[in-house]
Design a protein around this motif. Structure first.
Motif, PDB file in Angstrom:
ATOM      1  N   PRO A  94       0.833  -1.281  -0.087  1.00 34.72           N
ATOM      2  CA  PRO A  94      -0.069  -0.050  -0.018  1.00 34.72           C
ATOM      3  C   PRO A  94       0.874   1.087   0.120  1.00 34.72           C
ATOM      4  CG  PRO A  94      -0.211  -0.786   2.101  1.00 34.72           C
ATOM      5  CD  PRO A  94       0.575  -1.986   1.145  1.00 34.72           C
ATOM      6  N   ALA A  95       2.052   1.281   0.607  1.00 32.32           N
ATOM      7  CA  ALA A  95       2.888   2.464   0.467  1.00 32.32           C
ATOM      8  C   ALA A  95       3.634   2.452  -0.696  1.00 32.32           C
ATOM      9  CB  ALA A  95       3.903   2.260   1.612  1.00 32.32           C
ATOM     10  N   GLY A  96       3.696   1.663  -1.485  1.00 28.58           N
ATOM     11  CA  GLY A  96       4.573   1.873  -2.933  1.00 28.58           C
ATOM     12  C   GLY A  96       3.791   2.489  -3.713  1.00 28.58           C
ATOM     13  N   GLY A 211       1.334  -2.268   6.513  1.00 29.75           N
ATOM     14  CA  GLY A 211       2.180  -2.634   5.361  1.00 29.75           C
ATOM     15  C   GLY A 211       2.953  -3.907   5.539  1.00 29.75           C
ATOM     16  N   HIS A 212       3.552  -4.578   4.486  1.00 31.12           N
ATOM     17  CA  HIS A 212       3.953  -5.870   4.510  1.00 31.12           C
ATOM     18  C   HIS A 212       5.563  -5.771   4.695  1.00 31.12           C
ATOM     19  CE1 HIS A 212       5.143  -4.479   0.456  1.00 31.12           C
ATOM     20  NE2 HIS A 212       5.780  -5.736   0.338  1.00 31.12           N
ATOM     21  N   ARG A 213       6.120  -4.853   4.700  1.00 29.19           N
ATOM     22  CA  ARG A 213       7.619  -4.602   5.083  1.00 29.19           C
ATOM     23  C   ARG A 213       7.793  -3.503   6.153  1.00 29.19           C
ATOM     24  NH1 ARG A 213      10.627  -2.211  -0.117  1.00 29.19           N
ATOM     25  NH2 ARG A 213      12.299  -2.751   1.284  1.00 29.19           N
ATOM     26  N   GLU A 214       9.075  -3.485   6.598  1.00 29.90           N
ATOM     27  CA  GLU A 214       9.288  -2.692   7.711  1.00 29.90           C
ATOM     28  C   GLU A 214       9.166  -1.161   6.980  1.00 29.90           C
ATOM     29  OE1 GLU A 214      12.719  -1.654  10.923  1.00 29.90           O
ATOM     30  OE2 GLU A 214      13.011  -3.243   9.493  1.00 29.90           O
ATOM     31  N   ASN A 215       8.640  -0.301   7.397  1.00 31.39           N
ATOM     32  CA  ASN A 215       8.302   1.228   7.261  1.00 31.39           C
ATOM     33  C   ASN A 215       7.731   1.291   6.003  1.00 31.39           C
ATOM     34  OD1 ASN A 215       9.017   4.004   7.640  1.00 31.39           O
ATOM     35  ND2 ASN A 215      10.615   3.928   6.040  1.00 31.39           N
ATOM     36  N   SER A 216       6.636   0.459   5.719  1.00 30.84           N
ATOM     37  CA  SER A 216       5.551   0.503   4.678  1.00 30.84           C
ATOM     38  C   SER A 216       4.274   0.965   5.154  1.00 30.84           C
ATOM     39  CB  SER A 216       5.634  -0.704   3.679  1.00 30.84           C
ATOM     40  OG  SER A 216       5.228  -1.728   4.555  1.00 30.84           O
ATOM     41  N   TRP A 217       3.954   1.597   6.235  1.00 27.52           N
ATOM     42  CA  TRP A 217       2.971   1.786   6.722  1.00 27.52           C
ATOM     43  C   TRP A 217       2.306   2.981   5.977  1.00 27.52           C
ATOM     44  CZ3 TRP A 217       2.607   7.108   8.249  1.00 27.52           C
ATOM     45  CH2 TRP A 217       4.012   7.559   8.340  1.00 27.52           C
ATOM     46  N   VAL A 218       1.079   3.102   6.207  1.00 26.33           N
ATOM     47  CA  VAL A 218       0.261   4.296   5.367  1.00 26.33           C
ATOM     48  C   VAL A 218      -0.821   4.573   6.287  1.00 26.33           C
ATOM     49  CG1 VAL A 218      -1.366   4.639   3.501  1.00 26.33           C
ATOM     50  CG2 VAL A 218       0.523   3.308   2.991  1.00 26.33           C
ATOM     51  N   ASP A 219      -1.169   6.010   6.486  1.00 23.43           N
ATOM     52  CA  ASP A 219      -2.043   6.792   7.126  1.00 23.43           C
ATOM     53  C   ASP A 219      -2.805   7.630   6.031  1.00 23.43           C
ATOM     54  OD1 ASP A 219      -3.810   7.936   8.832  1.00 23.43           O
ATOM     55  OD2 ASP A 219      -2.277   8.241  10.509  1.00 23.43           O
ATOM     56  N   GLN A 220      -3.886   7.363   5.649  1.00 17.15           N
ATOM     57  CA  GLN A 220      -4.543   8.399   4.596  1.00 17.15           C
ATOM     58  C   GLN A 220      -5.937   8.856   4.999  1.00 17.15           C
ATOM     59  OE1 GLN A 220      -5.221   6.297   0.740  1.00 17.15           O
ATOM     60  NE2 GLN A 220      -5.552   8.186  -0.235  1.00 17.15           N
ATOM     61  N   ASP A 221      -6.380  10.039   4.734  1.00 17.10           N
ATOM     62  CA  ASP A 221      -7.418  10.774   4.936  1.00 17.10           C
ATOM     63  C   ASP A 221      -8.167  11.096   3.574  1.00 17.10           C
ATOM     64  OD1 ASP A 221      -7.993  10.500   8.067  1.00 17.10           O
ATOM     65  OD2 ASP A 221      -6.124  11.297   7.812  1.00 17.10           O
ATOM     66  N   LYS A 222      -9.369  11.100   3.424  1.00 18.13           N
ATOM     67  CA  LYS A 222      -9.665  11.805   2.145  1.00 18.13           C
ATOM     68  C   LYS A 222     -11.366  12.132   2.170  1.00 18.13           C
ATOM     69  CE  LYS A 222     -11.146   9.400  -1.384  1.00 18.13           C
ATOM     70  NZ  LYS A 222     -12.398  10.173  -1.865  1.00 18.13           N
ATOM     71  N   VAL A 223     -11.535  13.597   1.781  1.00 20.00           N
ATOM     72  CA  VAL A 223     -12.998  14.165   1.989  1.00 20.00           C
ATOM     73  C   VAL A 223     -13.265  14.417   0.271  1.00 20.00           C
ATOM     74  CG1 VAL A 223     -14.298  15.804   2.768  1.00 20.00           C
ATOM     75  CG2 VAL A 223     -12.376  15.074   4.157  1.00 20.00           C
ATOM     76  N   PHE A 224     -14.427  14.068   0.040  1.00 21.71           N
ATOM     77  CA  PHE A 224     -15.060  14.258  -1.335  1.00 21.71           C
ATOM     78  C   PHE A 224     -16.480  14.842  -1.016  1.00 21.71           C
ATOM     79  CE2 PHE A 224     -17.657  12.667  -4.960  1.00 21.71           C
ATOM     80  CZ  PHE A 224     -16.978  13.334  -5.827  1.00 21.71           C
TER      81      PHE A 224
END
Length: 614
Positions: A94-96, A211-224
Motif C-alpha cells: 500500500p505504501a509503494g 504494510g507488509h515490509r518494515e516502514n511501509s505503513w500508510v495513514d490516509q484521510d480523504k474528503v470528497f
C-alpha cells in the motif's frame, strides 16, 4: 517448446476446459440483471462526446460499477491491472507508488483525468494511482494509444478518464468498513441526497495499515464533496471538492532499504463544470484548480525535499450534431507552477485549440479526422493530427483503423533537477534544453459483440522519437537528453463470454515488443506476454470471482527478469437487503514475486469488507 509458450498454451487450455462443461450445462433461465454484451455501449473518451463503442476509431475499454464490485481493489491501480495492454509499475504494498503503462509507454506518457480534469503531476509527469481510492468512482474509460489530437501533452501513450459519482434523488447513507492483513483498517462513510434541484454527495474515507515490509505503513484521510444543480431542462452545474492527506513510510529497494524515510502528500482540488445538452448541440465548460504539496524526508541520509505545485485551467468544448457529421471543437488553457527547494520556482502557460469531425460519407463507412494545436510558453507549438475510420460489417461486427501523432512535454524534474552527487549511483542534473518527445501511432482491429460473447483483436505500432534518457556527459554528470528512438509493436486479444446464466469468463492477452531503434535492444520493464483470466459465478445473493494474471518475457538491464503468475479470489454475499459482506484473498497461492526489481510484493493477504446502506 519454450517454457513461456507452454505457460500461454496451458492458460488457454484452462479456459477451454473450464468453459466446456459450463456451456453444456442446462441454462436455468435469464435473470433480470443478467450481464449481456453490446457494441452500443456509450463512451466519451474517444471523441469528447458520447458515442457508441462500435463507432470509436480507437480501442477503448470500460470499467463500470459492476466491474468494480467484482475486483479485489483498494485503489485505481488495482482496478486497472486486468485491462489488456495495461501494466502497473508497482513498488510493492500500500505504501509503494503505483503508475500506469499502456502498450509499452512510460507512465509520464499516459494522461489521467478525473471528471475531465488532467491530474498528472508536472513535477514528474506521473500519477500515483495507489493514492486514488475507489469508493466514489462510477466509471473508468481507458483509451489505448496516442490521443494528443484531443488531449494534448501527456497523452502520448493513452488516456484514463475517471468519472465520479453524483448525488441521488432519494437520501442514501452507506457505511463501509474493511479490515485485514498487515493490520489494515479502512472506513468509508457516504451520504447522498437532494434538496429541490440540488443533488449532493458527501464522503469521508480513512485508511491505516502497517504494510507488509518494515516502514511501509500508510495513514490516509480523504474528503470528497460533489454538488449537482439543475439550472433548466437542458443544463446543469456541478461543483466537486476533493481533499487528500496521505502520510506513509518509504522503505526503498530491498537491497538498500530506507527504514526511517517518510513521505507526505497533501492535495486539494476544486472542479466546476457547466453542461448544456440540446437536441443538436452539446456544450461543456470545465474550470479547475489543484494544489499539491509533496514532502520527503530521510533522516538517515539527511535528505529533505519539499515540492509545492499548482495547476489551474479551463476547458471549453462544443459538439454540433448534423445530419451526416458530428463536429467537435474547443479550447484548453492551463498553467502549471512549481515552488521547490530542489527544482526552484517555475511556471508554464499552455494554450490550445482542438477540432474533430466525424463524417459518414458512405454508409456504413465513417471517417474521423481532426487535430490539436498547442502553444507552450517554453516548448513552442505542436500540432497533433489524427485520422480514423470505422466500417460496420454487421450489427455485431465492425472494423476500425487509425493513425495519429502525439507528444509529451518534459517535466520540471527533467528540466530543473539540481546538481546532486549520489555517490556510487553517480552525479545527476536536469537539462533545460530538452525538446518534447513525439510519436506516430497506427492501430487496426476488429470488434464483435452479441448477447453472450464480446471479442476484440487489435494490432498496433508506435514509433517514438526524441525519447528522453539520462546519459553521462564528458564532465561525468548524468543529464537527460533527447537521444533515443523506439519502435513498439504488439497485438491484443480481448474475450468476454457468458457461459450460462450463472457463469461468465473474461480473458485478454497482449504480446508486446518494445525496442530501441538504434541498438535493437529491448526496453526495460516491457514484458513480451501479459495475460489475464477471470472466472465469475453469480447465484441469487452469492458472487464468486477468481482472477489470474500472467506476466512473462521481461527484460531488465540486459538480463531476463523472472516471470510471475498470481491469483486473487473474492467471495461476496448479501446477508439481508442492503447489507453485504465480502472476503478478498490476494496472491492466493502465496507467490514470491516482484513487479519492479528490488520491491517485493505482499504474500498471501486477506481483506474482509462489510457494507450497509440505509
Amino acid at each position: 517448446m519454450s517454457r513461456k509458450l507452454r505457460i500461454i498454451l496451458i492458460l488457454a487450455l484452462l479456459v477451454n476446459l473450464l468453459a466446456a462443461p459450463m456451456v453444456l450445462a442446462k441454462d436455468t433461465g435469464k435473470k433480470e440483471d443478467e450481464e449481456t454484451y453490446t457494441l452500443d455501449e456509450l463512451v466519451v473518451i474517444a471523441s469528447k462526446h458520447p458515442e457508441k463503442l462500435s463507432e470509436a476509431p480507437v480501442s477503448v475499454e470500460v470499467i463500470d460499477e459492476k466491474d468494480i464490485s467484482k475486483k479485489n481493489a483498494q485503489n485505481v491501480a488495482d482496478l486497472l491491472r486486468d485491462v489488456s495492454s495495461v501494466n502497473i509499475s508497482d513498488h510493492g504494498g500500500p505504501a509503494g507508488q503505483k503508475t500506469i503503462s499502456i502498450r509499452g509507454s512510460d507512465s509520464s506518457q499516459v494522461l489521467v483525468l478525473i471528471d475531465g480534469q488532467p491530474i498528472n503531476s508536472r513535477q514528474n509527469g506521473q500519477v500515483d494511482l495507489g493514492q486514488l481510492p475507489i469508493d466514489q468512482i462510477k466509471k473508468i474509460e481507458v483509451l489505448k494509444g496516442p490521443a494528443s489530437s484531443l488531449y494534448g501533452a501527456n497523452a502520448l501513450g493513452g488516456v484514463v478518464d475517471i468519472t465520479t459519482k453524483s448525488g441521488s434523488e432519494q437520501p442514501i447513507t452507506n457505511v463501509e468498513t474493511n479490515f485485514g492483513s498487515f493490520k489494515t483498517r479502512e472506513m468509508n462513510l457516504t451520504h447522498m441526497g437532494s434538496v429541490g434541484d440540488l443533488r449532493y454527495n458527501i464522503s469521508a474515507f480513512k485508511k491505516k495499515t502497517d504494510g507488509h515490509r518494515e516502514n511501509s505503513w500508510v495513514d490516509q484521510d480523504k474528503v470528497f464533496i460533489k454538488f449537482n444543480y439543475r439550472l433548466d431542462d437542458y443544463s446543469d452545474l456541478s461543483l466537486s471538492l476533493k481533499y487528500n492527506d496521505s502520510e506513509k513510510g518509504s522503505p526503498g529497494p530491498s537491497n538498500s532499504p530506507s527504514l526511517n524515510a517518510e513521505q507526505n502528500d497533501e492535495d486539494m482540488n476544486v472542479n466546476l463544470q457547466w453542461k448544456r445538452q440540446t437536441e443538436n448541440r452539446d456544450q461543456n465548460l470545465n474550470v479547475y484548480y489543484n494544489q499539491h504539496e509533496n514532502i520527503y524526508e530521510n533522516p538517515d541520509l539527511f535528505e529533505y525535499s519539499n515540492h509545492e505545485t499548482e495547476k489551474s485551467g479551463f476547458i471549453f468544448g462544443q459538439t454540433n450534431y448534423y445530419q451526416n457529421n458530428i463536429l467537435t471543437y474547443g479550447v484548453d488553457i492551463n498553467k502549471n507552477e512549481i515552488d521547490s527547494n530542489e527544482n526552484g520556482e517555475h511556471d508554464f502557460l499552455n494554450k490550445s485549440i482542438f477540432i474533430q469531425d466525424e463524417w459518414e460519407f458512405i454508409s456504413p463507412l465513417k471517417f474521423n479526422f481532426g487535430g490539436r494545436y498547442d502553444d507552450h510558453e517554453k516548448f513552442g507549438t505542436e500540432f497533433s493530427p489524427r485520422l480514423g475510420a470505422v466500417y460496420t460489417i454487421s450489427s455485431n461486427l465492425n472494423f476500425h483503423t487509425s493513425i495519429g501523432e502525439a507528444y509529451r512535454a518534459p517535466t520540471f524534474n527533467e528540466l530543473y533537477w539540481p546538481y546532486m552527487d549520489y555517490g556510487s549511483y553517480g552525479i545527476y542534473e536536469g537539462n533545460p534544453d530538452l525538446d518534447p518527445e513525439t510519436a506516430t501511432a497506427y492501430e487496426t482491429g476488429l470488434r464483435y459483440s452479441d448477447e453472450d460473447l464480446k471479442g476484440e483483436i487489435n494490432l498496433f505500432k508506435k514509433d517514438v522519437d526524441d525519447l528522453i534518457k539520462f546519459d553521462q556527459g564528458s564532465d561525468g554528470v548524468n543529464r537527460p537528453y533527447n537521444v533515443n528512438s523506439a519502435e513498439i509493436t504488439g497485438v491484443e486479444l480481448i474475450l468476454s463470454k457468458k457461459l450460462t446464466s450463472n457463469y461468465s469468463t473474461d480473458f485478454n492477452y497482449t504480446y508486446l515488443d518494445a525496442r530501441n531503434e538504434e541498438t535493437d535492444e529491448r526496453l526495460d520493464d516491457k514484458p513480451y506476454h501479459t495475460a489475464n483470466l477471470g472466472l465469475n459465478y453469480y447465484q441469487n445473493d452469492i458472487e464468486i470471482n477468481l482472477d489470474g494474471k500472467l506476466v512473462s518475457g521481461r527484460y531488465k538491464n540486459g538480463n531476463d527478469f523472472p516471470s510471475y503468475f498470481v491469483t486473487d479470489l473474492k467471495l461476496s454475499k448479501e446477508l439481508e437487503k442492503n447489507t453485504k459482506v465480502a472476503l478478498e484473498m490476494n496472491n492466493l497461492f502465496d507467490r514470491d514475486y516482484q513487479v519492479l526489481d528490488g520491491y517485493p510484493m505482499p504474500g498471501r493477504n486477506v481483506m474482509i469488507n462489510l457494507s450497509r446502506e440505509f
